[in-house]
Design an enzyme around this catalytic site. Sequence first.
Site, PDB file in Angstrom:
ATOM      1  N   LEU C 103     -42.813 -29.232   2.338  1.00 36.54           N
ATOM      2  CA  LEU C 103     -43.968 -29.863   1.707  1.00 36.54           C
ATOM      3  C   LEU C 103     -44.358 -29.123   0.428  1.00 36.54           C
ATOM      4  O   LEU C 103     -44.363 -27.891   0.383  1.00 36.54           O
ATOM      5  CB  LEU C 103     -45.151 -29.895   2.678  1.00 36.54           C
ATOM      6  N   GLY C 148     -40.940 -28.463   6.090  1.00 39.76           N
ATOM      7  CA  GLY C 148     -40.744 -29.905   6.015  1.00 39.76           C
ATOM      8  C   GLY C 148     -39.290 -30.305   5.783  1.00 39.76           C
ATOM      9  O   GLY C 148     -38.864 -31.376   6.213  1.00 39.76           O
ATOM     10  N   ASN C 172     -41.060 -22.560   9.473  1.00 38.85           N
ATOM     11  CA  ASN C 172     -41.625 -21.240   9.197  1.00 38.85           C
ATOM     12  C   ASN C 172     -43.101 -21.276   8.816  1.00 38.85           C
ATOM     13  O   ASN C 172     -43.608 -20.335   8.213  1.00 38.85           O
ATOM     14  CB  ASN C 172     -40.807 -20.558   8.097  1.00 38.85           C
ATOM     15  N   GLU C 173     -43.778 -22.371   9.161  1.00 42.23           N
ATOM     16  CA  GLU C 173     -45.174 -22.536   8.765  1.00 42.23           C
ATOM     17  C   GLU C 173     -46.023 -21.302   9.081  1.00 42.23           C
ATOM     18  O   GLU C 173     -46.879 -20.897   8.282  1.00 42.23           O
ATOM     19  CB  GLU C 173     -45.779 -23.770   9.448  1.00 42.23           C
TER      20      GLU C 173
END
Lengths: 297, 297, 297
Positions: C103, C148, C172-173
Amino acid sequence: LCPPGVLPLCCRPPAWDRATRPPPSPLQPPGIPCRSFSNNKIQVELDGSSGVAMMKLKSPPVNSLSLELLTEFSISLEKLENDRSCRGVVITSAVPKIFSSGLDITEMCGKSTEHYGEFWRAVQELWLRLYSSSMVTVAAINGSSPAGGCLIALSCDYRIMAENPKFSIGLNEAQLGIVAPFWFKDTFVNVVGHRTAERSLQLGSLHPAPEAHKLGLVDELVPEEKLMEKAAAVMAQWLALPDHARQLTKTMMRKAVLDRLVAHREEDIKNFVTFISKESIQKSLRMYMEMLKKKKS
Amino acid sequence: LCPPGVLPLCCRPPAWDRATRPPPSPLQPPGIPCRSFSNNKIQVELDGSSGVAMMKLKSPPVNSLSLELLTEFSISLEKLENDRSCRGVVITSAVPKIFSSGLDITEMCGKSTEHYGEFWRAVQELWLRLYSSSMVTVAAINGSSPAGGCLIALSCDYRIMAENPKFSIGLNEAQLGIVAPFWFKDTFVNVVGHRTAERSLQLGSLHPAPEAHKLGLVDELVPEEKLMEKAAAVMAQWLALPDHARQLTKTMMRKAVLDRLVAHREEDIKNFVTFISKESIQKSLRMYMEMLKKKKS
Amino acid sequence: LCPPGVLPLCCRPPAWDRATRPPPSPLQPPGIPCRSFSNNKIQVELDGSSGVAMMKLKSPPVNSLSLELLTEFSISLEKLENDRSCRGVVITSAVPKIFSSGLDITEMCGKSTEHYGEFWRAVQELWLRLYSSSMVTVAAINGSSPAGGCLIALSCDYRIMAENPKFSIGLNEAQLGIVAPFWFKDTFVNVVGHRTAERSLQLGSLHPAPEAHKLGLVDELVPEEKLMEKAAAVMAQWLALPDHARQLTKTMMRKAVLDRLVAHREEDIKNFVTFISKESIQKSLRMYMEMLKKKKS
């Protein structure tokens, strides 16, 4: 994320908000980074500089999970959870060759139904606190870990076991003629998947460390003398993440299973008391205890 | 554990109570430990001393699961389930090179909707009985086992397959232009996990024995001549557990998936009948049967 | 299979009916089997003879999933979905060394709540379309694929990755101080199972290609120069199945997870907007962007 109604643990005032809280008060005496407290059966030492607590079960000969030990365990966890300077806890045993032998059978045998109920609530309480802990939890499994001992390990974020084939781990309840409750099963399935859990639970398997590793029941094996060093390294890796995001992620992964017990807690206690009060089950447990006594002598 | 209302199978008067029942009546003639009964398409031999029955599918050329075979299978299971002296059953084939070729396509082609409904109910009935059986169930897979044959194996407690790469196993319905019903899928997911099931079902894969073992679809491979010996050894291991605890554990693991079909049984029959009655599907099946005939000749 | 009420995507007029539609009209000019269309950030080329489209993300430097790219992606998918001659799509990158960086953070930083809401709806829309696509979807992962980007790969039917340990993939957010939404998590769990997902999400791990393969996050590794050839071969294998049966099977496997977002779509947008608007989160993202800028220069 919370279901309607007040839930005791997994929906408490979010512990992860601690992440954005200020660091420990400067009023705290400097140069004393290490605090410890000790109950009868649990030793806790918190290293204020790393934010990591070491929690050692110390109830010889086999760290049976008695009502007393369970209560001390829950209280210790709560203290740490409320301590701003604590971000992670390593759980291990102070007794050689055994992590924990599981639920104390003497608490389940020849006692009143009230006692059985109180005991079971304490087992639930420990699991609810540990499985939903906002701290990073690492099990350093330095000995055998059947039944309830295995549950404690399964409830942590990471499991490291001493590379000793004489040490075994598993939910072996079926061997004793009893049945692991659904939330033991749910926790197990979340770790090893449905098929491995089904087979292992039906056979009441105790898996030697190498097999446990192969099945994914433990994440890593290390030589016994390297266990604490490895636990510290793993802890550092997990603590490198921002608490807030890690904690929300953990909640997301575990909430469904936690909620299931929360929603059926009283029913689960009632089921346990009914089951354990049966004469056939009492007889099984007495026979098992006789066997253990003979083995000892 | 039972949902409200009377459920047919998974909530029957708990078969596990047999575990605490007295051993077989002494009035039973001694010295005749072996009883057998035989239908047209199933042979059953019960060894009264071990408590283990051998159930052999015998419907040449390929053990197609016809309405007759399915009915005999369910009746045989029920007989054994009600026999106090039987604690486990080994399911295998009396036909060389094939365990079972799956549902009999002739039952699904060119028949009345009433027939399709009756047939599908028999398929459901077999699965409900087998997947919820209180006995230990071991599949000794001595040949290929596509579609419904694979479902029978997946529904057992343990799967041993002959180590022959020419034998394959899988839910290959998609290859035929049809779709495995949701409870085939649920049973499959419980054994191999979601991803393996998704890929295998979409591709309609038939996995050669070594691959099936690698995927966890079967638990063990042995040389064909050792298959029965191994099945007996595995059975002995599972029977070493107290029936009561093992059975409650099995119910706990499988109840959710069993309940799902029980709750949607009539709807599932209706869906099947509608789907199979479509001209496009009938055409696919006729083409498939033509292909099989040509292959044979 | 559809819940009551009109659902946007997973319950659209069943795309699988295309399988029984007539082949492409003979009025279509012969000898022009290849059609292509191109937006600003996505190139699509459809080979009419094989029925396979190649979709390339082309938004240098790192294929960030901006609102514009997400919208073009969804529109391209819809066009292909509605094109009778298209049965499968290969998704890959036209930018060297990166599949997609996930994202676009600039869409989540310093903008209005309206913008955040519009952006999040576009993310949902892409996932709903891709995860429920009736076409065979193959990810040819020719570079790194965090967050994303990883979700796009996870939503395909099959994942092939270039065998380059410098390329990594993962959700990996948590590393950025944010949390993967529940439907990212559900998609991930469906691929790698609960335990692997729990550990990987909490640590915000980016797995080098070989590790990703070992965990089951990608299905296959091939040398980078063989990636497209392999994707074509895999596509041919999947397209050998009858569309109708394959599509119904795919729906059966994915419907539960799709329905969960569909049922909570507005709530999920609201949660995202609230979360991302927090000053602490905005600060994290600004710091992260600063870091990226420094890294670049």
